[in-house]
Structures are given as structure tokens and as C-alpha cells.
Write an enzyme that holds these catalytic residues in place. Structure first.
Site, PDB file in Angstrom:
ATOM      1  N   ASP A  61      -5.606   7.991  -7.952  1.00 39.58           N
ATOM      2  CA  ASP A  61      -4.949   6.255  -7.780  1.00 39.58           C
ATOM      3  C   ASP A  61      -3.203   6.719  -7.112  1.00 39.58           C
ATOM      4  OD1 ASP A  61      -4.632   3.760  -7.683  1.00 39.58           O
ATOM      5  OD2 ASP A  61      -3.462   4.438  -9.627  1.00 39.58           O
ATOM      6  N   HIS A 117       1.472  -3.814  -4.162  1.00 41.22           N
ATOM      7  CA  HIS A 117       1.226  -3.317  -5.578  1.00 41.22           C
ATOM      8  C   HIS A 117       1.658  -4.416  -7.180  1.00 41.22           C
ATOM      9  CE1 HIS A 117       2.518   0.710  -8.899  1.00 41.22           C
ATOM     10  NE2 HIS A 117       2.126  -0.204  -9.193  1.00 41.22           N
ATOM     11  N   LYS A 138       0.176   2.548  -3.172  1.00 41.28           N
ATOM     12  CA  LYS A 138       0.604   1.351  -3.134  1.00 41.28           C
ATOM     13  C   LYS A 138       1.822   0.842  -3.168  1.00 41.28           C
ATOM     14  CE  LYS A 138      -1.548   1.381  -7.387  1.00 41.28           C
ATOM     15  NZ  LYS A 138      -1.549   2.895  -7.478  1.00 41.28           N
ATOM     16  N   TYR A 165       5.121   5.252  -8.748  1.00 45.50           N
ATOM     17  CA  TYR A 165       5.043   6.526  -9.678  1.00 45.50           C
ATOM     18  C   TYR A 165       5.292   8.161 -10.343  1.00 45.50           C
ATOM     19  CZ  TYR A 165       0.730   3.522 -10.848  1.00 45.50           C
ATOM     20  OH  TYR A 165      -0.572   2.812 -10.542  1.00 45.50           O
TER      21      TYR A 165
END
Length: 306
Positions: free
Chosen positions: A38, A99, A68, A43
Site C-alpha cells: 500500500d 485518497h 492513491k 507518501y
């Protein structure tokens, strides 16, 4: 979709050293048996995920990669997806999530653009229904194999389904024994939406709960394994993040809890969010709990006393 994913979030402002280490511990996770990773554009680890996949030698078809769409790219979905694919060095993602339900102003590609008063710079000229139309288009392109949402609620999902031609395959939300989301799980099951938990262990506050500790002793496992086993027993997927090789292996070893023990964990629900907290204005990325469709913690506690 493998039910246990290795998470790749490395903090709100990861430094270069943290990002440089990520491919190595993601690789140990793949070597331990994880087949679901994931990540997210926000990120900063999509590149690390791609590198770990290539270094592993595992055929791409045997892996499941989730990423996402960031909320400041909701009006440039196709472009954002192409950038994510390029960063990861992959031809497709298995799951692409919206997201957050918020639509945020695109300003020099700043992920969290702020107004002068420090509030989130929201774009109210469109909404997530418009974003979802673009998500359906990228699904048709073959660059993603499935699409879903993250941080949505029953309220926002009901609004989404008014115009959606494709039901989200997955809903990823904060979910743990202190935020059990029983009603949301029932609703999603009725709609055929798979729920995936993030912040799945509930951090130390949940792992150190006396009930969890007692059950860990009873089953001769760790508190983390008790909580992760509870998720699997409920039929939810989960994201478990660890950079430690031994804990990565441990987190894959789930057990079957006795029904009465699972119910004891269910009863720990406090509607308490541990990962996502409102700002000083009482908002989460510019939205109130009411707009998000989230209950305040006190609401559940009051109802439980009635």
C-alpha cells in the site's frame, strides 16, 4: 486482493534517508511473504515500492499494488496517475483510491495549500462525484485494475453512488478496536464494498489495552497479532506497517479467535480516532466531522449510555 498489505507511509515529512531506506525494508516484507503493498502519491514512496518490486524478482502478476490520488490532483486524475506510474516504474496499479473526499485547489503542486488564516484551500467548484467520473475513465484505460476510495463514510458514499456508474471496489479507512465502525462495515458489506483498515493496530494505546494484553497471553501471541486476527475474522483487509523483518513475519501469522473473544474486542469500541485528528478549527483538511460524515467520539459514548 491479499488481505494483509505492507504499508509504506514513512511520516508526514520524510527525509531523504528515510525514503532511501524504504526499498530495503519493503523488500524484506516481500521476502517474508507479503504480496500486497500500500502506497500513495502523498507518501512519497511510490518509487521505493517499484524498486522493491524489481529487486524482489517476483512476477508483477503475483503482486497487488495500491496507490492513491492526492486531493490536490482531483481535476487532473489521468495526469496524476501517469506520474505515479512513472515514479513507480510500473505499467499498472491493481487498485487506485481517491485518497480523501475533499477537492483541494491546485497551486504549484503544493499537496496542502493553505489560506492566509492557515485553513485548507478548498476548491468548491467541483466535488468527489466529478472526481469519480475521471476515476472511472482511468479504470477503462487499463492503467488500473480496480478503483476505490479512502476516508469516505456512509454519508459521502451515498452521495457518490448517486452518480457513480461503477461502485467502489474498496473503502480504506482508519479502523481498529477503538474505532470499530460496525455500522460502516455492515453498510459496505451490503453494497459489496471491501473494507481495508489503516492504523489497524490502534498503535500502543490499543495494543496495551488490558483486554488485548490478556488475549495475547491466552493465545500465546503478541497484542498486535490479536488485533490483526480480529480484523481478518471480521472479513476486512488491513494495512500493517513495519520496517522490522521479524515483526513483518509476525504480522502475517494470524490466528482464529474464539467468537466470545472477538466480541470482547468489539466491545472496546469508543469511536475514537487515533490517526486522524481535527485541527484547531475542528476540521480535517478543511472539512468538519459532519461534512465528512464522521461521528464525534462523545456521540457514541452518549448513545451507549442510553
Amino acid at each position: 486482493m491479499p488481505c494483509i498489505a505492507i504499508g509504506s507511509w514513512v511520516g508526514t515529512s520524510p527525509n531523504s534517508k528515510e525514503l532511501a531506506r524504504a526499498p530495503s525494508w519493503l523488500l524484506t516484507a516481500l521476502e517474508a511473504g507479503y504480496r500486497h503493498i500500500d502506497t500513495a502519491a502523498l507518501y512519497g514512496t511510490e518509487g521505493a515500492v517499484g524498486e522493491a518490486v524489481r529487486r524482489s524478482g517476483i512476477p508483477r502478476k503475483d503482486l497487488f499494488i495500491t496507490t492513491k490520488l492526492p486531493f490536490h490532483h482531483t481535476k487532473r486524475v489521468r495526469e496524476s496517475l501517469d506520474r505515479s506510474l512513472k515514479r513507480a516504474g510500473l505499467e499498472y496499479f491493481d487498485l487506485y483510491l481517491v485518497h480523501w473526499p475533499q477537492v483541494v485547489v491546485y497551486q504549484n503542486n503544493q499537496p496542502v495549500p493553505l489560506n492566509a488564516d492557515g485553513s485548507m484551500m478548498l476548491d468548491e467548484t467541483s466535488d468527489f462525484n466529478d472526481t469519480w467520473k475521471e476515476m472511472e475513465k482511468v479504470l477503462a484505460s487499463g492503467k488500473v485494475k480496480s478503483i476505490g476510495v479512502s476516508n469516505f463514510s456512509i454519508k459521502t458514499l451515498e452521495q457518490l453512488l448517486k452518480t457513480a456508474t461503477i461502485t467502489p471496489a474498496v473503502l480504506q479507512v482508519e479502523l481498529h478496536p477503538y474505532l470499530a465502525q460496525h455500522e460502516l462495515l455492515r453498510w459496505c458489506k451490503d453494497k459489496g464494498i471491501t473494507v481495508v483498515a489503516y492504523a489497524a493496530t490502534g498503535y500502543a494505546v490499543v495494543r496495551e489495552d488490558p483486554i488485548i494484553v490478556a488475549l495475547a497471553k491466552k493465545y500465546n501471541v503478541t497484542p498486535t497479532q490479536v488485533v490483526l486476527s480480529w480484523h481478518i475474522g471480521r472479513g476486512t483487509g488491513l494495512v500493517a506497517k513495519s520496517e522490522n523483518a521479524s515483526r513483518q513475519e509476525e504480522n502475517l501469522k494470524v490466528i482464529e479467535l474464539h467468537e466470545e473473544d472477538a466480541r470482547r474486542i468489539d466491545a472496546l469500541d469508543k469511536n475514537r480516532r487515533l490517526c486522524i485528528q481535527p485541527d484547531k478549527q475542528g476540521k480535517v483538511f478543511g472539512w468538519t466531522f459532519d461534512r465528512l460524515g464522521w461521528q464525534e467520539e462523545s456521540v457514541l459514548q452518549t448513545e451507549a449510555k442510553l
